[in-house]
Motif scaffolding. Sequence first.
Motif, mmCIF file in Angstrom:
data_model
loop_
_atom_site.group_PDB
_atom_site.id
_atom_site.type_symbol
_atom_site.label_atom_id
_atom_site.label_comp_id
_atom_site.label_asym_id
_atom_site.label_seq_id
_atom_site.Cartn_x
_atom_site.Cartn_y
_atom_site.Cartn_z
ATOM 1 N N MET A 194 -31.622 4.112 9.948
ATOM 2 C CA MET A 194 -32.064 3.526 8.712
ATOM 3 C C MET A 194 -33.348 4.212 8.215
ATOM 4 N N TYR A 195 -34.295 4.409 9.109
ATOM 5 C CA TYR A 195 -35.557 5.027 8.702
ATOM 6 C C TYR A 195 -35.375 6.501 8.348
ATOM 7 N N LEU A 196 -34.455 7.169 9.035
ATOM 8 C CA LEU A 196 -34.184 8.561 8.706
ATOM 9 C C LEU A 196 -33.647 8.679 7.292
ATOM 10 N N THR A 197 -32.738 7.807 6.927
ATOM 11 C CA THR A 197 -32.181 7.823 5.578
ATOM 12 C C THR A 197 -33.248 7.524 4.540
ATOM 13 N N MET A 198 -34.097 6.557 4.813
ATOM 14 C CA MET A 198 -35.175 6.227 3.877
ATOM 15 C C MET A 198 -36.141 7.397 3.730
ATOM 16 N N GLY A 199 -36.462 8.061 4.833
ATOM 17 C CA GLY A 199 -37.364 9.194 4.775
ATOM 18 C C GLY A 199 -36.775 10.362 3.997
ATOM 19 N N LEU A 200 -35.480 10.601 4.178
ATOM 20 C CA LEU A 200 -34.834 11.687 3.448
ATOM 21 C C LEU A 200 -34.745 11.392 1.956
ATOM 22 N N GLN A 201 -34.670 10.144 1.593
ATOM 23 C CA GLN A 201 -34.641 9.775 0.177
ATOM 24 C C GLN A 201 -35.985 10.024 -0.488
ATOM 25 N N ARG A 202 -37.066 9.837 0.252
ATOM 26 C CA ARG A 202 -38.399 9.896 -0.344
ATOM 27 C C ARG A 202 -39.067 11.261 -0.221
ATOM 28 N N GLU A 203 -38.469 12.175 0.497
ATOM 29 C CA GLU A 203 -39.079 13.475 0.744
ATOM 30 C C GLU A 203 -38.278 14.570 0.052
ATOM 31 N N THR A 204 -38.920 15.731 -0.130
ATOM 32 C CA THR A 204 -38.217 16.851 -0.740
ATOM 33 C C THR A 204 -37.120 17.347 0.204
ATOM 34 N N ALA B 21 -36.429 20.369 1.272
ATOM 35 C CA ALA B 21 -36.867 21.343 2.281
ATOM 36 C C ALA B 21 -37.507 20.643 3.479
ATOM 37 N N ARG B 22 -38.392 19.724 3.218
ATOM 38 C CA ARG B 22 -39.061 19.029 4.329
ATOM 39 C C ARG B 22 -38.103 18.107 5.066
ATOM 40 N N GLY B 23 -37.193 17.491 4.345
ATOM 41 C CA GLY B 23 -36.204 16.636 4.992
ATOM 42 C C GLY B 23 -35.281 17.421 5.903
ATOM 43 N N THR B 24 -34.897 18.601 5.461
ATOM 44 C CA THR B 24 -34.025 19.449 6.266
ATOM 45 C C THR B 24 -34.732 19.920 7.522
ATOM 46 N N ILE B 25 -36.011 20.238 7.396
ATOM 47 C CA ILE B 25 -36.788 20.642 8.569
ATOM 48 C C ILE B 25 -36.800 19.511 9.591
ATOM 49 N N GLY B 26 -36.945 18.289 9.122
ATOM 50 C CA GLY B 26 -36.933 17.144 10.033
ATOM 51 C C GLY B 26 -35.628 17.012 10.789
ATOM 52 N N VAL B 27 -34.532 17.256 10.107
ATOM 53 C CA VAL B 27 -33.226 17.177 10.762
ATOM 54 C C VAL B 27 -33.075 18.308 11.773
ATOM 55 N N TYR B 28 -33.543 19.506 11.420
ATOM 56 C CA TYR B 28 -33.455 20.635 12.343
ATOM 57 C C TYR B 28 -34.309 20.416 13.585
ATOM 58 N N VAL B 29 -35.440 19.771 13.422
ATOM 59 C CA VAL B 29 -36.303 19.504 14.575
ATOM 60 C C VAL B 29 -35.581 18.609 15.575
ATOM 61 N N GLN B 30 -34.730 17.721 15.099
ATOM 62 C CA GLN B 30 -33.947 16.887 16.006
ATOM 63 C C GLN B 30 -33.043 17.741 16.882
ATOM 64 N N CYS C 219 -35.706 29.959 10.512
ATOM 65 C CA CYS C 219 -35.506 29.415 9.167
ATOM 66 C C CYS C 219 -36.617 28.439 8.791
ATOM 67 N N VAL C 220 -37.019 27.607 9.726
ATOM 68 C CA VAL C 220 -38.082 26.639 9.458
ATOM 69 C C VAL C 220 -39.394 27.360 9.159
ATOM 70 N N ILE C 221 -39.711 28.360 9.947
ATOM 71 C CA ILE C 221 -40.953 29.121 9.719
ATOM 72 C C ILE C 221 -40.896 29.817 8.365
ATOM 73 N N TYR C 222 -39.750 30.386 8.016
ATOM 74 C CA TYR C 222 -39.597 31.044 6.722
ATOM 75 C C TYR C 222 -39.815 30.065 5.572
ATOM 76 N N ILE C 223 -39.235 28.877 5.675
ATOM 77 C CA ILE C 223 -39.387 27.871 4.620
ATOM 78 C C ILE C 223 -40.856 27.478 4.459
ATOM 79 N N VAL C 224 -41.530 27.261 5.574
ATOM 80 C CA VAL C 224 -42.937 26.850 5.519
ATOM 81 C C VAL C 224 -43.795 27.952 4.906
ATOM 82 N N LEU C 225 -43.594 29.193 5.324
ATOM 83 C CA LEU C 225 -44.396 30.296 4.799
ATOM 84 C C LEU C 225 -44.097 30.557 3.326
#
Length: 69
Positions: free
Chosen positions: A1-11, A13-22, A54-60
């Motif tokens: 539930m919180y993951l879905t709420m966070g993905l709704q409120r974030e851009t 790129a940042r939401g995708t990074i969060g999923v990749y970190v998992q 990919c995550v480092i590229y997105i951040v840079l």
Amino acid sequence: MYLTMGLQRETAARGTIGVYVQVIFAGVLDVFFFLFKTVPTLLSFPRTGIIMTCVIYIVLAKQKQQQEP
């Protein structure tokens, strides 16, 4: 539930990074639980490398975009 709420409120790129970190944490825990006779596949390590690249590229790229006037 919180993951879905966070993905709704974030851009996206940042939401995708969060999923990749998992995925990366899952790989790290998979290696950690080697003690319990679970063996990660050989493809786990290159996949983690691709994700981190990919995550480092997105951040840079985002930082460079913000610095330009």
